[in-house]
Design an enzyme around this catalytic site. Structure first.
Site, PDB file in Angstrom:
ATOM      1  N   HIS A  65      12.006  -9.328  -2.549  1.00 23.91           N
ATOM      2  CA  HIS A  65      11.057  -8.291  -2.142  1.00 23.91           C
ATOM      3  C   HIS A  65      10.869  -8.414  -0.636  1.00 23.91           C
ATOM      4  O   HIS A  65      10.219  -9.333  -0.147  1.00 23.91           O
ATOM      5  CB  HIS A  65       9.737  -8.490  -2.887  1.00 23.91           C
ATOM      6  CG  HIS A  65       8.778  -7.338  -2.766  1.00 23.91           C
ATOM      7  ND1 HIS A  65       9.000  -6.122  -3.377  1.00 23.91           N
ATOM      8  CD2 HIS A  65       7.600  -7.217  -2.097  1.00 23.91           C
ATOM      9  CE1 HIS A  65       7.993  -5.307  -3.107  1.00 23.91           C
ATOM     10  NE2 HIS A  65       7.137  -5.947  -2.327  1.00 23.91           N
ATOM     11  N   LYS A 106       6.817   3.693  -2.479  1.00 22.15           N
ATOM     12  CA  LYS A 106       6.480   3.197  -1.147  1.00 22.15           C
ATOM     13  C   LYS A 106       7.618   2.329  -0.647  1.00 22.15           C
ATOM     14  O   LYS A 106       8.219   1.575  -1.419  1.00 22.15           O
ATOM     15  CB  LYS A 106       5.181   2.385  -1.183  1.00 22.15           C
ATOM     16  CG  LYS A 106       4.728   1.921   0.185  1.00 22.15           C
ATOM     17  CD  LYS A 106       3.301   1.392   0.165  1.00 22.15           C
ATOM     18  CE  LYS A 106       3.218  -0.029  -0.309  1.00 22.15           C
ATOM     19  NZ  LYS A 106       1.858  -0.589  -0.137  1.00 22.15           N
ATOM     20  N   LYS A 138       8.762  -0.558   2.186  1.00 20.72           N
ATOM     21  CA  LYS A 138       8.353  -1.569   3.157  1.00 20.72           C
ATOM     22  C   LYS A 138       9.338  -1.539   4.317  1.00 20.72           C
ATOM     23  O   LYS A 138      10.530  -1.803   4.141  1.00 20.72           O
ATOM     24  CB  LYS A 138       8.354  -2.957   2.515  1.00 20.72           C
ATOM     25  CG  LYS A 138       7.330  -3.140   1.412  1.00 20.72           C
ATOM     26  CD  LYS A 138       5.936  -3.331   1.986  1.00 20.72           C
ATOM     27  CE  LYS A 138       4.950  -3.749   0.922  1.00 20.72           C
ATOM     28  NZ  LYS A 138       3.605  -4.011   1.475  1.00 20.72           N
ATOM     29  N   ASP A 172       5.055   1.509   4.391  1.00 22.00           N
ATOM     30  CA  ASP A 172       4.100   0.472   4.777  1.00 22.00           C
ATOM     31  C   ASP A 172       4.738  -0.377   5.866  1.00 22.00           C
ATOM     32  O   ASP A 172       5.789  -0.985   5.650  1.00 22.00           O
ATOM     33  CB  ASP A 172       3.741  -0.385   3.563  1.00 22.00           C
ATOM     34  CG  ASP A 172       2.683  -1.430   3.876  1.00 22.00           C
ATOM     35  OD1 ASP A 172       2.166  -1.456   5.010  1.00 22.00           O
ATOM     36  OD2 ASP A 172       2.367  -2.233   2.970  1.00 22.00           O
ATOM     37  N   GLU A 208       1.218   3.589   6.142  1.00 20.49           N
ATOM     38  CA  GLU A 208       0.282   2.481   5.937  1.00 20.49           C
ATOM     39  C   GLU A 208       0.366   1.464   7.068  1.00 20.49           C
ATOM     40  O   GLU A 208       1.440   0.942   7.366  1.00 20.49           O
ATOM     41  CB  GLU A 208       0.563   1.799   4.597  1.00 20.49           C
ATOM     42  CG  GLU A 208      -0.409   0.679   4.265  1.00 20.49           C
ATOM     43  CD  GLU A 208      -0.219   0.146   2.855  1.00 20.49           C
ATOM     44  OE1 GLU A 208      -0.808  -0.906   2.546  1.00 20.49           O
ATOM     45  OE2 GLU A 208       0.521   0.763   2.056  1.00 20.49           O
ATOM     46  N   ASP A 248      -5.067  -0.610   5.939  1.00 24.64           N
ATOM     47  CA  ASP A 248      -5.009  -1.694   4.962  1.00 24.64           C
ATOM     48  C   ASP A 248      -5.584  -2.963   5.578  1.00 24.64           C
ATOM     49  O   ASP A 248      -6.760  -3.270   5.431  1.00 24.64           O
ATOM     50  CB  ASP A 248      -3.575  -1.904   4.489  1.00 24.64           C
ATOM     51  CG  ASP A 248      -3.468  -3.015   3.439  1.00 24.64           C
ATOM     52  OD1 ASP A 248      -4.514  -3.496   2.970  1.00 24.64           O
ATOM     53  OD2 ASP A 248      -2.340  -3.416   3.095  1.00 24.64           O
ATOM     54  N   LYS A 252      -8.521  -3.555  -1.860  1.00 24.42           N
ATOM     55  CA  LYS A 252      -7.943  -4.749  -2.487  1.00 24.42           C
ATOM     56  C   LYS A 252      -9.074  -5.724  -2.770  1.00 24.42           C
ATOM     57  O   LYS A 252      -9.835  -6.081  -1.860  1.00 24.42           O
ATOM     58  CB  LYS A 252      -6.900  -5.409  -1.581  1.00 24.42           C
ATOM     59  CG  LYS A 252      -5.646  -4.574  -1.357  1.00 24.42           C
ATOM     60  CD  LYS A 252      -4.665  -5.252  -0.419  1.00 24.42           C
ATOM     61  CE  LYS A 252      -3.431  -4.372  -0.195  1.00 24.42           C
ATOM     62  NZ  LYS A 252      -2.504  -4.958   0.810  1.00 24.42           N
ATOM     63  N   GLU A 261      -1.182   1.020  -6.513  1.00 29.99           N
ATOM     64  CA  GLU A 261       0.112   0.341  -6.515  1.00 29.99           C
ATOM     65  C   GLU A 261       0.030  -0.942  -7.343  1.00 29.99           C
ATOM     66  O   GLU A 261       0.576  -1.982  -6.980  1.00 29.99           O
ATOM     67  CB  GLU A 261       0.558   0.019  -5.088  1.00 29.99           C
ATOM     68  CG  GLU A 261      -0.404  -0.863  -4.297  1.00 29.99           C
ATOM     69  CD  GLU A 261       0.118  -1.214  -2.911  1.00 29.99           C
ATOM     70  OE1 GLU A 261       0.901  -0.442  -2.343  1.00 29.99           O
ATOM     71  OE2 GLU A 261      -0.278  -2.280  -2.410  1.00 29.99           O
TER      72      GLU A 261
END
Length: 372
Positions: A21, A166, A168, A197, A223, A248, A272, A326
């Site tokens: 990831h 989304k 990254k 993001d 983001e 964020d 979050k 998410e």
């Protein structure tokens, strides 16, 4: 007499991911969760989870520091205290320990889980009641390979697992990232929304150039393109472009939210529980955002099932989130430590039912993955 908190145990649990990831600051092949088991004098156990991304690559708390600080500083503040007054316990933690929002979130989750089990009520009911029981969930495409990401997105759409995606970005040059994102958006067309993001990877000048290109490519949300502390810059970007900005890392709690709202920020806040020190703190931020007309997005630090379930109970008490959620963390893991996984279907996830979080541990799996 009220039950008191007897013991608080923490475990480091390492679970491999289904694929690497890739983020702007690190690449993950394993997720480490801190599992909290809080036991009260009436025999009830509450579960909590504290999870972050990539050790210390993302923020000031690592799994190891979360465990050590709970064991050494936070748990002693709670043990022996009445277990049924969460407001008093939260205030006690805030008074005697600064920061450590992820550790505090894990403990608050465990306290709420235990109280819900004691009363026979779900955590969402303890927070005022669920307004929705099925929440939309997007999927993050983070392999770094354009063809693989397109294939992955098409599979998720075909399975009706996720309807928005989304990406990254930020680890590569701006032009390369824009080409990657634009190719994926072109391949998906109107079948799915695409967001990006940056995880604070750009400075403001780079962001102006990159966001203009991403806006032209049809990206629907940007983001945290610049560092968290640069509130004024984020407000300028939000006012300069049509595509909305999602704050964020810039918005940890209601104080940050107020600062951005007063400054004229338009866009959305990523909620979050880990950032805001728990479910009650994140709902304070959400209610402030609603008052200011700022959109909401249910974010994750890639928690496992326990942390994800806790977040879902909080999100379920809110009106429809303008940008969805998410909460896909458990789907990124090859295995799980719970007896019954969350039910992902129809482009979303069902709110767990039952007292507390509605989650039970698989003791064999927990023993297998717990770090010795």
């Amino acid at each position: 007499m009220s039950p008191v908190i007897d013991t608080i145990e923490t475990l480091l649990v390492d679970l491999p991911t289904i694929r690497p990831h890739q983020l702007s600051m690190t690449t993950m092949a394993c997720q480490t969760m801190v599992i909290v088991r809080l036991r009260d004098s009436d025999g009830i156990e509450g579960l909590g989870e504290g999870t972050t991304i990539g050790g210390l690559a993302y923020g000031p708390e690592s799994p190891e520091s979360i465990k050590r600080n709970i064991d050494t500083y936070l748990a002693p503040l709670l043990i022996g205290q009445p277990a049924d007054n969460l407001n008093v316990l939260r205030a006690r933690l805030a008074r005697h320990a600064r920061g450590n929002s992820i550790a505090k979130s894990a403990l608050e989750t465990a306290l709420l889980d235990a109280q819900g089990k004691r009363l026979g009520r779900s955590v969402a009911e303890l927070l005022g009641g669920a307004r929705q029981t099925h929440l939309p969930v997007l999927w993050t495409l983070a392999s770094g390979d354009t063809a693989k990401d397109i294939d992955e997105a098409c599979q998720r759409l075909k399975q009706r697992r996720h309807g928005d995606f989304k990406l990254k970005i930020g680890a590569n040059p701006v032009e390369a990232d824009v080409r990657h994102v634009a190719a994926i958006k072109e391949a998906l067309g109107d079948r799915a929304g695409v967001r990006v993001d940056l995880n604070q990877a750009w400075n403001e000048a780079t962001a102006v150039r990159g966001i203009a290109a991403l806006q032209d490519a049809g990206i629907e949300l940007i983001e945290q393109p610049i560092p968290a502390r640069e509130h004024a810059g984020l407000i300028r970007l939000a006012n300069r472009f049509r595509v909305p900005m999602l704050a964020d890392e810039a918005v940890q709690d209601a104080r940050d939210g107020l600062d951005l709202a007063v400054g004229g920020f338009s866009g959305a806040f990523a909620l979050k529980i880990a950032k805001s020190g728990g479910l009650q703190g994140v709902l304070e931020l959400a209610h402030l955002a609603q008052t200011a007309g700022i959109g909401l997005y249910g974010g994750t630090l890639l928690e496992g099932t326990i942390g994800t379930a806790a977040s879902l109970h909080a999100w379920a008490t809110l009106p429809e989130l303008a940008w969805g959620t998410e909460m896909f963390g458990p789907l990124l893991l090859k295995d799980d430590i719970v007896a019954e996984p969350l039910a992902y279907r129809d482009f979303g996830v069902a709110l767990p039912t039952g007292p507390g979080l509605g989650i039970a541990l698989d003791e064999d799996k927990l023993a297998h993955y717990a770090r010795r």
